[in-house]
Design a protein around this motif. Structure first.
Motif, short mmCIF file in Angstrom:
data_model
loop_
_atom_site.label_atom_id
_atom_site.label_comp_id
_atom_site.label_asym_id
_atom_site.label_seq_id
_atom_site.Cartn_x
_atom_site.Cartn_y
_atom_site.Cartn_z
N CYS A 229 -0.02 -5.95 -10.66
CA CYS A 229 0.32 -7.26 -11.11
C CYS A 229 -0.41 -7.62 -12.35
CB CYS A 229 0.90 -8.26 -9.97
SG CYS A 229 -0.61 -8.48 -8.93
N LYS A 230 -0.01 -8.72 -12.87
CA LYS A 230 -0.77 -9.28 -13.77
C LYS A 230 -2.13 -9.90 -13.32
CE LYS A 230 2.36 -12.31 -15.06
NZ LYS A 230 3.01 -13.22 -15.65
N ALA A 231 -3.17 -9.95 -13.90
CA ALA A 231 -4.37 -10.45 -13.33
C ALA A 231 -4.38 -11.74 -13.39
CB ALA A 231 -5.73 -10.18 -14.56
N ASP A 232 -3.58 -12.42 -13.78
CA ASP A 232 -3.35 -14.07 -13.68
C ASP A 232 -2.41 -14.52 -12.79
OD1 ASP A 232 -1.38 -13.52 -15.26
OD2 ASP A 232 -1.64 -15.33 -16.74
N ALA A 233 -1.73 -13.41 -12.02
CA ALA A 233 -0.72 -13.80 -11.04
C ALA A 233 -1.47 -14.46 -9.94
CB ALA A 233 -0.20 -12.41 -10.63
N ARG A 234 -0.62 -15.60 -9.44
CA ARG A 234 -0.72 -16.34 -8.22
C ARG A 234 -0.54 -15.60 -7.19
NH1 ARG A 234 2.93 -19.69 -10.78
NH2 ARG A 234 4.02 -19.75 -8.60
N SER A 235 -1.41 -16.04 -6.06
CA SER A 235 -0.98 -15.20 -4.59
C SER A 235 0.35 -15.34 -4.22
CB SER A 235 -1.98 -16.04 -3.59
OG SER A 235 -1.65 -15.32 -2.51
N ASP A 236 0.93 -16.65 -4.60
CA ASP A 236 2.77 -16.49 -4.05
C ASP A 236 3.34 -15.69 -4.94
OD1 ASP A 236 2.33 -18.13 -6.16
OD2 ASP A 236 3.58 -19.59 -5.52
N GLU A 237 2.81 -15.25 -6.10
CA GLU A 237 3.69 -14.22 -7.12
C GLU A 237 3.45 -12.97 -6.59
OE1 GLU A 237 3.75 -16.52 -11.47
OE2 GLU A 237 1.79 -15.53 -10.60
N LYS A 238 2.50 -12.63 -5.68
CA LYS A 238 2.26 -10.99 -5.26
C LYS A 238 2.60 -11.23 -3.70
CE LYS A 238 -2.20 -11.51 -6.63
NZ LYS A 238 -3.67 -11.29 -6.84
N TRP A 239 2.05 -11.98 -3.11
CA TRP A 239 2.62 -11.76 -1.52
C TRP A 239 3.94 -12.23 -1.36
CZ3 TRP A 239 -0.07 -9.18 1.83
CH2 TRP A 239 -1.57 -8.86 1.74
N GLN A 240 4.65 -11.85 -0.52
CA GLN A 240 6.07 -12.31 -0.13
C GLN A 240 6.04 -12.83 1.15
OE1 GLN A 240 8.48 -12.75 -2.97
NE2 GLN A 240 6.40 -11.95 -3.92
N LEU A 241 6.28 -14.23 1.48
CA LEU A 241 6.42 -14.69 2.61
C LEU A 241 7.58 -13.96 3.50
CD1 LEU A 241 5.67 -18.48 2.61
CD2 LEU A 241 4.49 -16.95 3.71
N MET A 242 7.58 -13.95 4.91
CA MET A 242 8.55 -13.18 5.47
C MET A 242 9.01 -14.19 6.70
SD MET A 242 6.44 -9.75 6.40
CE MET A 242 7.80 -8.59 6.90
N ASP A 243 10.19 -13.89 7.06
CA ASP A 243 10.63 -14.92 8.20
C ASP A 243 10.56 -14.24 9.38
OD1 ASP A 243 11.38 -16.78 6.13
OD2 ASP A 243 13.45 -15.81 5.63
N LYS A 244 10.08 -15.06 10.50
CA LYS A 244 10.07 -14.59 11.91
C LYS A 244 11.57 -14.63 12.56
CE LYS A 244 8.26 -15.86 16.07
NZ LYS A 244 7.29 -16.88 16.87
N ILE A 245 11.84 -13.46 13.10
CA ILE A 245 13.20 -13.35 13.79
C ILE A 245 13.18 -12.99 15.14
CG2 ILE A 245 14.12 -12.39 11.65
CD1 ILE A 245 14.30 -9.78 13.03
N PHE A 246 12.09 -12.82 15.62
CA PHE A 246 11.94 -12.76 17.21
C PHE A 246 10.32 -12.98 17.76
CE2 PHE A 246 10.58 -9.81 20.78
CZ PHE A 246 11.21 -10.26 21.53
N GLY A 247 10.42 -13.44 18.76
CA GLY A 247 8.95 -13.77 19.69
C GLY A 247 9.17 -13.62 21.01
N LEU A 248 8.56 -12.72 21.58
CA LEU A 248 8.49 -12.42 22.96
C LEU A 248 8.57 -13.72 23.74
CD1 LEU A 248 8.85 -10.24 25.10
CD2 LEU A 248 6.37 -10.06 24.87
N ASN A 249 7.62 -14.59 23.31
CA ASN A 249 7.40 -15.76 24.26
C ASN A 249 7.99 -17.07 23.75
OD1 ASN A 249 5.54 -14.58 26.26
ND2 ASN A 249 3.99 -14.42 24.41
N ASP A 250 8.88 -16.94 22.68
CA ASP A 250 9.74 -18.07 22.27
C ASP A 250 10.57 -18.54 23.30
OD1 ASP A 250 8.26 -17.85 20.16
OD2 ASP A 250 9.65 -17.01 18.61
#
Length: 111
Positions: free
Chosen positions: A90-111
Motif C-alpha cells: 500500500c501507499k507509504a502514507d496509508a492510515r492503519s484503517d486503510e490497510k487493516w480491515q475490521l471483521m465482524d464477530k459471528i460466533f462466540g462459544l461463551n456468548d
C-alpha cells in the motif's frame, strides 16, 4: 475489555514476507508505548501465507476511530506505518484503517 479483529493481505513475495515477520520480532519501543498509551491492552498478529489476522484487546472506553487517530499522531507511528507499508503493498502514507480491515464477530462459544 473490547476486542477487535482485522485482516490484511501482504505482498505475495516470500522474501518480503520474511522481512515483515522479522520486523515484528523487533517492533520499536515507541510503537508499543503508543499502543498502550491509547488504551490497547494486547495485540497479536497471526500469519498464514499472505494473510495476516490481528486480535486487538482494548480498554472498555476505547473508540476505534478516535483512539487510532490519536495513535497516528504519537512518536514514530507514521514512520512505522510507512516502513511496514512496503510489505503490505500500500501507499507509504496509508492510515492503519486503510490497510487493516475490521471483521465482524459471528460466533462466540461463551456468548
Amino acid at each position: 475489555m473490547k476486542r477487535y479483529c482485522q485482516i490484511l493481505t501482504l505482498v505475495d513475495d516470500p522474501e518480503m514476507i520474511a522481512k515483515y515477520v522479522e520486523a515484528h520480532a523487533h517492533v520499536w519501543p515507541e510503537i508499543k508505548d503508543g499502543q498502550r498509551e491509547v488504551g490497547i491492552l494486547d495485540m497479536q498478529i497471526f500469519i498464514k501465507g499472505t494473510t495476516l489476522f490481528m486480535i486487538c484487546d482494548t480498554v472498555d472506553g476505547f473508540d476505534w476511530e478516535r483512539d487510532m487517530a490519536r495513535l497516528a499522531t504519537l512518536p514514530r507511528q507514521a514512520e512505522w506505518e510507512a516502513y511496514v507499508a512496503q510489505f503490505q503493498g500500500c501507499k507509504a502514507d496509508a492510515r492503519s484503517d486503510e490497510k487493516w480491515q475490521l471483521m465482524d464477530k459471528i460466533f462466540g462459544l461463551n456468548d
